[in-house]
Design a protein around this motif. Structure first.
Motif, mmCIF file in Angstrom:
data_model
loop_
_atom_site.group_PDB
_atom_site.id
_atom_site.type_symbol
_atom_site.label_atom_id
_atom_site.label_comp_id
_atom_site.label_asym_id
_atom_site.label_seq_id
_atom_site.Cartn_x
_atom_site.Cartn_y
_atom_site.Cartn_z
ATOM 1 N N SER A 143 0.403 -1.399 0.286
ATOM 2 C CA SER A 143 -0.025 0.026 -0.348
ATOM 3 C C SER A 143 1.298 0.616 0.198
ATOM 4 N N VAL A 144 0.341 2.118 -0.412
ATOM 5 C CA VAL A 144 0.771 3.836 0.066
ATOM 6 C C VAL A 144 -0.482 4.468 0.178
ATOM 7 N N ALA A 145 0.748 5.810 1.289
ATOM 8 C CA ALA A 145 -0.797 6.381 1.848
ATOM 9 C C ALA A 145 -0.760 7.433 1.084
ATOM 10 N N GLU A 181 4.134 4.008 8.531
ATOM 11 C CA GLU A 181 5.901 3.087 7.758
ATOM 12 C C GLU A 181 5.885 1.469 8.468
ATOM 13 N N ARG A 182 5.008 1.201 9.238
ATOM 14 C CA ARG A 182 5.217 -0.440 9.889
ATOM 15 C C ARG A 182 4.195 -0.688 8.293
ATOM 16 N N GLN A 183 3.527 -0.360 7.921
ATOM 17 C CA GLN A 183 2.271 -0.833 7.408
ATOM 18 C C GLN A 183 2.230 -0.540 5.720
ATOM 19 N N VAL A 184 2.763 1.123 5.220
ATOM 20 C CA VAL A 184 2.522 0.981 3.242
ATOM 21 C C VAL A 184 4.614 1.385 3.411
ATOM 22 N N ALA A 185 4.327 0.712 1.959
ATOM 23 C CA ALA A 185 5.661 1.173 0.876
ATOM 24 C C ALA A 185 6.312 2.900 1.078
ATOM 25 N N ALA A 186 4.864 3.788 1.287
ATOM 26 C CA ALA A 186 5.435 5.011 0.902
ATOM 27 C C ALA A 186 4.463 6.240 1.364
ATOM 28 N N ILE A 187 5.069 7.063 1.552
ATOM 29 C CA ILE A 187 3.883 8.434 2.154
ATOM 30 C C ILE A 187 4.073 9.654 1.102
ATOM 31 N N VAL A 188 2.581 9.299 0.867
ATOM 32 C CA VAL A 188 2.453 10.961 0.037
ATOM 33 C C VAL A 188 1.387 11.793 0.568
ATOM 34 N N TRP A 189 2.022 13.401 0.448
ATOM 35 C CA TRP A 189 1.168 14.053 1.261
ATOM 36 C C TRP A 189 1.421 15.570 1.016
ATOM 37 N N ARG A 190 0.311 16.197 0.640
ATOM 38 C CA ARG A 190 -0.094 17.004 0.079
ATOM 39 C C ARG A 190 -0.841 18.250 1.448
ATOM 40 N N THR A 191 0.024 18.641 2.030
ATOM 41 C CA THR A 191 0.074 19.872 3.062
ATOM 42 C C THR A 191 0.446 21.502 2.627
ATOM 43 N N GLU A 236 8.815 16.913 9.171
ATOM 44 C CA GLU A 236 8.982 16.776 9.816
ATOM 45 C C GLU A 236 8.039 15.127 9.773
ATOM 46 N N MET A 237 8.148 14.479 8.725
ATOM 47 C CA MET A 237 7.504 13.635 8.691
ATOM 48 C C MET A 237 8.637 13.049 7.990
ATOM 49 N N ALA A 238 9.128 12.730 6.988
ATOM 50 C CA ALA A 238 10.504 12.693 5.854
ATOM 51 C C ALA A 238 11.255 12.515 7.224
ATOM 52 N N ASN A 239 11.129 12.595 8.395
ATOM 53 C CA ASN A 239 12.725 12.571 9.532
ATOM 54 C C ASN A 239 12.720 11.426 10.598
ATOM 55 N N GLY A 240 13.438 10.743 10.007
ATOM 56 C CA GLY A 240 13.760 9.417 10.268
ATOM 57 C C GLY A 240 12.817 8.158 10.007
ATOM 58 N N ALA A 241 12.050 8.366 9.214
ATOM 59 C CA ALA A 241 10.861 8.220 8.633
ATOM 60 C C ALA A 241 11.869 6.698 7.895
ATOM 61 N N ILE A 242 10.537 5.081 7.386
ATOM 62 C CA ILE A 242 11.170 4.907 7.097
ATOM 63 C C ILE A 242 11.331 4.244 5.619
ATOM 64 N N VAL A 243 10.309 4.720 5.859
ATOM 65 C CA VAL A 243 9.227 5.104 3.909
ATOM 66 C C VAL A 243 10.079 5.886 3.334
ATOM 67 N N PRO A 244 9.826 6.212 2.047
ATOM 68 C CA PRO A 244 9.957 7.342 1.038
ATOM 69 C C PRO A 244 8.554 8.014 1.417
ATOM 70 N N VAL A 245 9.011 8.991 1.827
ATOM 71 C CA VAL A 245 8.028 10.177 1.951
ATOM 72 C C VAL A 245 7.942 11.407 0.549
ATOM 73 N N VAL A 246 7.093 11.328 -0.396
ATOM 74 C CA VAL A 246 6.749 12.577 -1.496
ATOM 75 C C VAL A 246 6.005 14.203 -0.829
ATOM 76 N N ASN A 247 6.511 14.815 -0.847
ATOM 77 C CA ASN A 247 5.818 16.644 -1.664
ATOM 78 C C ASN A 247 4.147 15.837 -2.354
ATOM 79 N N ALA A 248 3.134 16.041 -2.520
ATOM 80 C CA ALA A 248 2.340 16.116 -3.309
ATOM 81 C C ALA A 248 1.765 17.818 -3.586
ATOM 82 N N LEU A 249 2.392 19.025 -3.122
ATOM 83 C CA LEU A 249 1.976 20.193 -2.597
ATOM 84 C C LEU A 249 2.053 20.696 -1.904
#
Ligand code: CP
Ligand code: NVA
Length: 309
Positions: free
Chosen positions: A41-43, A92-102, A110-123
């Protein structure tokens, strides 16, 4: 090593080329890569509204064999009730990557700091780097090699789009010009970062107010809404300040012959651009919108490969 994509210059020039080449391959052979088969899954989290980003991530993750988990902040604990950091520890324990529009770029950091999956800026308020991958793919399809081409952005230069054009086009070795009135020019630190990158790639950066000078000879003319999400209270002030920067047929006439017009959409016809331009023969906005899909699929494949290495 976990790589994130929070701003356009999180990819080096070589890496940006790699992602764009992969995007072209995935566009030609749309169902060739299924790294999320399983499915993983990707959030994809939205604090702000969206059509293109929501659809392209949902469709793209599905086409990669994965399962998109589209989350609206209003219906989650994120945004007031739970921090970005705690949210990352859960996701991060459940999904392959986190995409976030914020809103704030600092939330993504803050979301990416120490995250064990890639974090993507969706804007965010500051950058829209996924859009720029799609834009560069579109320029490449219509004009060939992007390096050495000139792109001019007119209007709200201190917006996420203005900032992302600076960083992404400099990374691509383009000559990027921002035409904006004082008070709406890009942030000095972003301009400085773009200049540093351009010095390495053979590109250049120009920021100014003179529309005629900045549009002259440009291969790509772009604009964006004058009222970005979160700035609705400033609408009238922005219209008054930016009205001289509307892209008209006359503007396009000053650009290079064969110049193309881009707009990330949604557009306000009659404000930042005339209908005759955005709906006219030089406009490639529908290719640009489609390319969100191919560019983001390539980005996810690339980030997940790095994460697995
Ligand atoms: N260009 C873009 O990001 O569009 P949406 O706001 O519809 O996602
Ligand atoms: N600058 C615009 C881009 C929309 C995709 C906004 O932030 O609303």
């Amino acid at each position: 090593m976990i790589r994130h994509f929070l701003r356009d210059d999180d990819l080096t020039p070589a890496e940006q080329r790699e992602v764009l080449e992969l995007a072209a391959v995935l566009k030609r052979d749309r169902f060739s890569a299924r790294p999320l088969e399983g499915p993983r899954s990707v959030a994809v989290i939205f604090d702000k509204t969206s059509t293109r980003t929501r659809v392209s991530f949902h469709v793209g993750i599905s086409e990669l064999g994965g399962s998109p988990l589209i989350i609206s902040t209003a219906s989650s604990q994120l945004g007031g009730k739970e921090t970005a950091s705690d949210t990352a520890r859960v996701l991060e324990r459940q999904v392959a990557a986190i995409v976030w529009r914020t809103y704030a770029q600092s939330g993504l950091e803050e979301m990416a700091n120490g995250a064990i999956v890639p974090v993507v800026n969706a804007l965010s308020d500051d950058f829209h780097p996924c859009q720029l991958l799609a834009d560069l793919l579109t320029v490449n399809e219509h004009l060939g090699e992007t390096a050495g081409r000139t792109l001019v952005f007119l209007g709200d230069g201190e917006s996420n789009m203005g900032h992302s054009y600076l960083l992404a086009c400099a990374t691509a070795g383009m000559h990027v010009r921002i035409a904006a009135p004082v008070g709406y020019q890009p942030r000095a630190d972003v301009v400085a970062d773009a200049e540093r990158i351009a010095a390495q790639t053979g590109g250049s950066v120009t920021v100014g107010e003179n529309i005629d000078e900045l549009v002259a000879g440009a291969d790509v003319v772009v604009t964006d809404t004058w009222v970005s999400m979160g700035r609705e209270d400033e609408k009238q002030r922005r219209i008054d300040a930016l009205s001289a920067y509307r892209v008209t047929e006359e503007t396009m006439g000053k650009a290079a012959e064969g110049a193309i017009f881009l707009h990330c959409l949604p557009a306000d016809r009659g404000y930042e651009v005339d209908a005759a331009v955005i709906d006219g023969p030089q406009s490639v906005i529908w290719d640009e919108a489609e390319n969100r899909l191919h560019a983001q699929k390539a980005l996810l494949v690339w980030l997940l490969a790095k994460a697995a290495a």
